[in-house]
Design an enzyme around this catalytic site. Structure first.
Site, PDB file in Angstrom:
ATOM      1  N   GLU A 216       1.196  -1.403  -0.196  1.00 24.49           N
ATOM      2  CA  GLU A 216      -0.133   0.276   0.045  1.00 24.49           C
ATOM      3  C   GLU A 216       0.612   1.152  -0.278  1.00 24.49           C
ATOM      4  OE1 GLU A 216      -2.840   1.696  -0.505  1.00 24.49           O
ATOM      5  OE2 GLU A 216      -4.390   0.487   0.419  1.00 24.49           O
ATOM      6  N   ASP A 217       0.419   2.020  -0.694  1.00 23.46           N
ATOM      7  CA  ASP A 217       0.942   3.068  -0.336  1.00 23.46           C
ATOM      8  C   ASP A 217       0.497   4.431   1.046  1.00 23.46           C
ATOM      9  OD1 ASP A 217      -1.666   3.601  -1.018  1.00 23.46           O
ATOM     10  OD2 ASP A 217      -1.033   5.726  -2.588  1.00 23.46           O
TER      11      ASP A 217
ATOM     12  N   ASP B 182      -4.261   4.499   6.110  1.00 25.84           N
ATOM     13  CA  ASP B 182      -4.672   5.815   7.252  1.00 25.84           C
ATOM     14  C   ASP B 182      -5.540   5.624   8.476  1.00 25.84           C
ATOM     15  OD1 ASP B 182      -6.533   8.336   6.837  1.00 25.84           O
ATOM     16  OD2 ASP B 182      -5.857   8.524   6.004  1.00 25.84           O
TER      17      ASP B 182
ATOM     18  N   PHE C 270      -2.680  16.063   4.473  1.00 26.66           N
ATOM     19  CA  PHE C 270      -3.020  15.303   3.542  1.00 26.66           C
ATOM     20  C   PHE C 270      -2.090  15.682   2.563  1.00 26.66           C
ATOM     21  CE2 PHE C 270      -4.813  15.207  -0.714  1.00 26.66           C
ATOM     22  CZ  PHE C 270      -5.922  14.226  -0.076  1.00 26.66           C
TER      23      PHE C 270
ATOM     24  N   ARG D 154      -0.444  11.757  -8.462  1.00 32.69           N
ATOM     25  CA  ARG D 154       0.918  10.974  -8.320  1.00 32.69           C
ATOM     26  C   ARG D 154       1.775  11.242  -8.910  1.00 32.69           C
ATOM     27  NH1 ARG D 154      -3.139   7.469  -6.851  1.00 32.69           N
ATOM     28  NH2 ARG D 154      -5.362   8.245  -8.228  1.00 32.69           N
TER      29      ARG D 154
HETATM   30  C1  PRP Z   1      -6.140   4.982  -0.902  1.00 39.85           C
HETATM   31  C2  PRP Z   1      -5.091   4.939   0.255  1.00 39.85           C
HETATM   32  C3  PRP Z   1      -5.267   3.129   0.083  1.00 39.85           C
HETATM   33  C4  PRP Z   1      -6.707   4.127   0.858  1.00 39.85           C
HETATM   34  C5  PRP Z   1      -5.834   4.138   2.633  1.00 39.85           C
HETATM   35  O1  PRP Z   1      -6.697   4.823  -2.043  1.00 39.85           O
HETATM   36  O2  PRP Z   1      -4.187   4.475  -1.469  1.00 39.85           O
HETATM   37  O3  PRP Z   1      -6.080   2.207  -0.567  1.00 39.85           O
HETATM   38  O4  PRP Z   1      -6.888   5.149   0.335  1.00 39.85           O
HETATM   39  O5  PRP Z   1      -7.234   4.670   3.499  1.00 39.85           O
HETATM   40  P1  PRP Z   1      -7.516   4.470   4.435  1.00 39.85           P
HETATM   41  O6  PRP Z   1      -6.209   3.496   5.842  1.00 39.85           O
HETATM   42  O7  PRP Z   1      -8.461   5.316   5.159  1.00 39.85           O
HETATM   43  O8  PRP Z   1      -8.651   3.016   4.091  1.00 39.85           O
HETATM   44  P2  PRP Z   1      -7.724   5.519  -2.357  1.00 39.85           P
HETATM   45  O9  PRP Z   1      -9.457   4.893  -2.174  1.00 39.85           O
HETATM   46  O10 PRP Z   1      -7.597   7.461  -2.679  1.00 39.85           O
HETATM   47  O11 PRP Z   1      -7.239   5.243  -4.125  1.00 39.85           O
HETATM   48  P3  PRP Z   1      -6.198   5.177  -4.696  1.00 39.85           P
HETATM   49  O12 PRP Z   1      -5.168   4.556  -4.375  1.00 39.85           O
HETATM   50  O13 PRP Z   1      -6.445   4.729  -6.377  1.00 39.85           O
HETATM   51  O14 PRP Z   1      -5.745   6.806  -4.792  1.00 39.85           O
END
Ligand code: PRP
Length: 174
Positions: free
Chosen positions: A97-98, A101, A150, A163
């Protein structure tokens, strides 16, 4: 164009990923391939760099998930937008994961992957915002713990923009 402040430079990220790659190599010294499962879209750059920082044999897969949409905060609803192309039963798996949160996405994915009976399941995240956690998640490899700001860049977006920034930046007010 809103102001950007560099939180983690490309060099800091590169150096930390080298450490993570070496740590993962030590943990999977037995010689079997490890499936790196990138969580789309944000993890695609971290996955590419992490895979190249590892000597362990890797196989690359992606899973698509979305919970944020165009908003800055999670909707709390996880949507599977792309499933894996292959079964992972009996294989070592690392979810990549990136950012971690609230934990809603990774706790859901960990549950989904566990149902598929991998030989082992670990989680790697480049960024962790521990203050934001709503659902506990056990993470095995963390690049950086960051404050609740953010962030964009290095795969992370705001409404699909930014990105491709090399650094992880904080998005200021316009
Ligand atoms: C972001 C990130 C994780 C998630 C983390 O994805 O890449 O998958 O949110 O948040 P959490 O711990 O609150 O669940 P996003 O929905 O923004 O999609 P993306 O990766 O396509 O930008």
């Amino acid at each position: 164009m809103p102001a950007l402040r560099v939180l983690l430079s490309a060099e800091q990220i590169h150096n930390r990923i080298a450490e993570l790659g070496a740590e993962i190599d030590r943990d999977y010294a037995e010689g079997e391939p490890v499936y790196l499962i990138g969580v789309l879209k944000g993890a695609f750059i971290f996955l590419a760099d992490l895979a190249r920082a590892m000597k362990t044999q890797v196989r690359i897969e992606f899973i698509g998930i979305s919970s944020y949409g165009k908003a800055k905060t999670t909707s709390g609803q996880v949507q599977l937008t792309k499933d894996l192309d292959v079964p992972i039963e009996g294989h070592h798996v690392i979810l990549v994961e990136d950012i971690l949160d609230t934990g809603i996405t990774l706790s859901y994915l960990a549950m989904l992957m566990t149902q598929r009976k991998p030989k082992s399941l670990r989680i790697a995240t480049l960024l962790d915002k521990p203050e934001r956690r709503r659902t506990p998640v056990k993470v095995d490899y963390v690049g950086f713990r960051i404050p609740d700001e953010f962030v964009i860049g290095y795969g992370l977006d705001y409404a699909e923009d930014y990105r491709n920034l090399k650094d992880v930046c904080v998005l200021g007010e316009p």
